[in-house]
Write a protein that holds these residues in place. Sequence first.
Motif, PDB file in Angstrom:
ATOM      1  N   ARG A 122       0.843  -1.203   0.000  1.00  0.00           N
ATOM      2  CA  ARG A 122       0.000   0.000   0.000  1.00  0.00           C
ATOM      3  C   ARG A 122       0.870   1.243   0.000  1.00  0.00           C
ATOM      4  O   ARG A 122       2.063   1.185   0.268  1.00  0.00           O
ATOM      5  N   GLN A 123       0.245   2.365  -0.281  1.00  0.00           N
ATOM      6  CA  GLN A 123       0.974   3.622  -0.302  1.00  0.00           C
ATOM      7  C   GLN A 123       1.527   3.909   1.091  1.00  0.00           C
ATOM      8  O   GLN A 123       0.853   3.720   2.097  1.00  0.00           O
ATOM      9  N   ALA A 124       2.784   4.310   1.135  1.00  0.00           N
ATOM     10  CA  ALA A 124       3.454   4.531   2.413  1.00  0.00           C
ATOM     11  C   ALA A 124       2.826   5.690   3.169  1.00  0.00           C
ATOM     12  O   ALA A 124       2.445   6.704   2.581  1.00  0.00           O
ATOM     13  N   GLY A 125       2.723   5.508   4.484  1.00  0.00           N
ATOM     14  CA  GLY A 125       2.198   6.562   5.343  1.00  0.00           C
ATOM     15  C   GLY A 125       3.273   7.071   6.286  1.00  0.00           C
ATOM     16  O   GLY A 125       4.410   6.584   6.297  1.00  0.00           O
ATOM     17  N   GLU A 126       2.911   8.033   7.108  1.00  0.00           N
ATOM     18  CA  GLU A 126       3.879   8.643   8.025  1.00  0.00           C
ATOM     19  C   GLU A 126       4.402   7.636   9.047  1.00  0.00           C
ATOM     20  O   GLU A 126       5.526   7.749   9.520  1.00  0.00           O
ATOM     21  N   GLY A 127       3.619   6.634   9.378  1.00  0.00           N
ATOM     22  CA  GLY A 127       4.041   5.665  10.386  1.00  0.00           C
ATOM     23  C   GLY A 127       4.918   4.545   9.857  1.00  0.00           C
ATOM     24  O   GLY A 127       5.415   3.731  10.648  1.00  0.00           O
ATOM     25  N   ASP A 128       5.119   4.490   8.560  1.00  0.00           N
ATOM     26  CA  ASP A 128       5.929   3.417   7.978  1.00  0.00           C
ATOM     27  C   ASP A 128       7.412   3.772   8.078  1.00  0.00           C
ATOM     28  O   ASP A 128       7.833   4.842   7.623  1.00  0.00           O
ATOM     29  N   ARG A 129       8.174   2.851   8.660  1.00  0.00           N
ATOM     30  CA  ARG A 129       9.609   3.109   8.850  1.00  0.00           C
ATOM     31  C   ARG A 129      10.358   3.100   7.530  1.00  0.00           C
ATOM     32  O   ARG A 129      11.275   3.894   7.330  1.00  0.00           O
ATOM     33  N   THR A 130      10.020   2.178   6.648  1.00  0.00           N
ATOM     34  CA  THR A 130      10.730   2.066   5.377  1.00  0.00           C
ATOM     35  C   THR A 130       9.737   1.813   4.251  1.00  0.00           C
ATOM     36  O   THR A 130       8.610   1.362   4.483  1.00  0.00           O
ATOM     37  N   SER A 131      10.173   2.090   3.052  1.00  0.00           N
ATOM     38  CA  SER A 131       9.336   1.878   1.875  1.00  0.00           C
ATOM     39  C   SER A 131      10.236   1.794   0.653  1.00  0.00           C
ATOM     40  O   SER A 131      11.434   2.094   0.721  1.00  0.00           O
ATOM     41  N   LEU A 132       9.655   1.363  -0.449  1.00  0.00           N
ATOM     42  CA  LEU A 132      10.333   1.368  -1.741  1.00  0.00           C
ATOM     43  C   LEU A 132       9.479   2.160  -2.722  1.00  0.00           C
ATOM     44  O   LEU A 132       8.264   2.311  -2.517  1.00  0.00           O
ATOM     45  N   THR A 133      10.091   2.635  -3.768  1.00  0.00           N
ATOM     46  CA  THR A 133       9.314   3.326  -4.788  1.00  0.00           C
ATOM     47  C   THR A 133       8.544   2.309  -5.620  1.00  0.00           C
ATOM     48  O   THR A 133       8.864   1.107  -5.646  1.00  0.00           O
ATOM     49  N   GLY A 134       7.538   2.796  -6.315  1.00  0.00           N
ATOM     50  CA  GLY A 134       6.775   1.917  -7.192  1.00  0.00           C
ATOM     51  C   GLY A 134       7.654   1.251  -8.232  1.00  0.00           C
ATOM     52  O   GLY A 134       7.453   0.079  -8.565  1.00  0.00           O
ATOM     53  N   ALA A 135       8.638   1.990  -8.739  1.00  0.00           N
ATOM     54  CA  ALA A 135       9.543   1.429  -9.737  1.00  0.00           C
ATOM     55  C   ALA A 135      10.368   0.289  -9.150  1.00  0.00           C
ATOM     56  O   ALA A 135      10.609  -0.733  -9.812  1.00  0.00           O
ATOM     57  N   GLN A 136      10.814   0.443  -7.896  1.00  0.00           N
ATOM     58  CA  GLN A 136      11.615  -0.611  -7.258  1.00  0.00           C
ATOM     59  C   GLN A 136      10.789  -1.866  -7.000  1.00  0.00           C
ATOM     60  O   GLN A 136      11.254  -2.985  -7.233  1.00  0.00           O
ATOM     61  N   TRP A 137       9.548  -1.685  -6.522  1.00  0.00           N
ATOM     62  CA  TRP A 137       8.674  -2.847  -6.314  1.00  0.00           C
ATOM     63  C   TRP A 137       8.385  -3.545  -7.637  1.00  0.00           C
ATOM     64  O   TRP A 137       8.376  -4.782  -7.722  1.00  0.00           O
ATOM     65  N   ALA A 138       8.144  -2.759  -8.684  1.00  0.00           N
ATOM     66  CA  ALA A 138       7.832  -3.342  -9.992  1.00  0.00           C
ATOM     67  C   ALA A 138       9.009  -4.150 -10.532  1.00  0.00           C
ATOM     68  O   ALA A 138       8.820  -5.199 -11.162  1.00  0.00           O
TER      69      ALA A 138
END
Length: 249
Positions: free
Chosen positions: A178-194
Amino acid sequence: MATKRISDEPAFVLHRYDWSETSLILEVFTRHHGRLALVAKGVKRPSSSFRPILLPLQPLHLAFGGDAEIKTLKAAEWQGGHVMPTGDALMSGYYLNELLLNLLAREDPHPALFDLYASVVAVIASEHGEVLESALRAFELLLLREVGLLPLLDAQTMTLLALHPDESYSLVPEGGLRQAGEGDRTSLTGAQWATLQQVLGARVAFTTVLRACAEVASALKPQLRTLLNYHCGVSALRTRQVMIDLQNL
């Protein structure tokens, strides 16, 4: 009824525990029969030929038989290839074993996963510490995919909306991607997940998945750890906690 006997079966020992003064119960991962429990009778005796062979992270060929849930080990041969890992590599191997013990049902074959595990163990034992983290992330992703616990990584799980290449997304246990929120410690961009989805979907060689994970390993680690802990039903895997405790000494 004749007792079924399996011979020359590729296998790894995942865990071992006492059964009697002289015998052990082995949890093993076999290529064609999945995860099994075997009793190794007399293996704790000094004279046992099995004693120096039945070790974790070592490629074996086993023979076993029986119709009960716990089969009887008949023979074991070490297949060579590498020495026992040490230090962080050894703990990483035990971590892989704990994942398999928690996520694989008994007698559910996963030959492709077995081959993957053998490849990762070879990497772990190679003393190339610089690829250890990437190898663990690649195995985690492929394990989750193999047992049906990894959502598609090129769309938001709940809405099926496509990912925007430049926006950030997080992988969470109950919501998928899901789209990253303020409470998420880490995330990847859509391009990286794809990119990860493209590699996983193509079922390419493990080394290709490893290279794809190398670029995002640090951001993947906490997300995959949370997801794996959730599906294993624990707040922290035992081996992971031991590694944390050792680092804090």
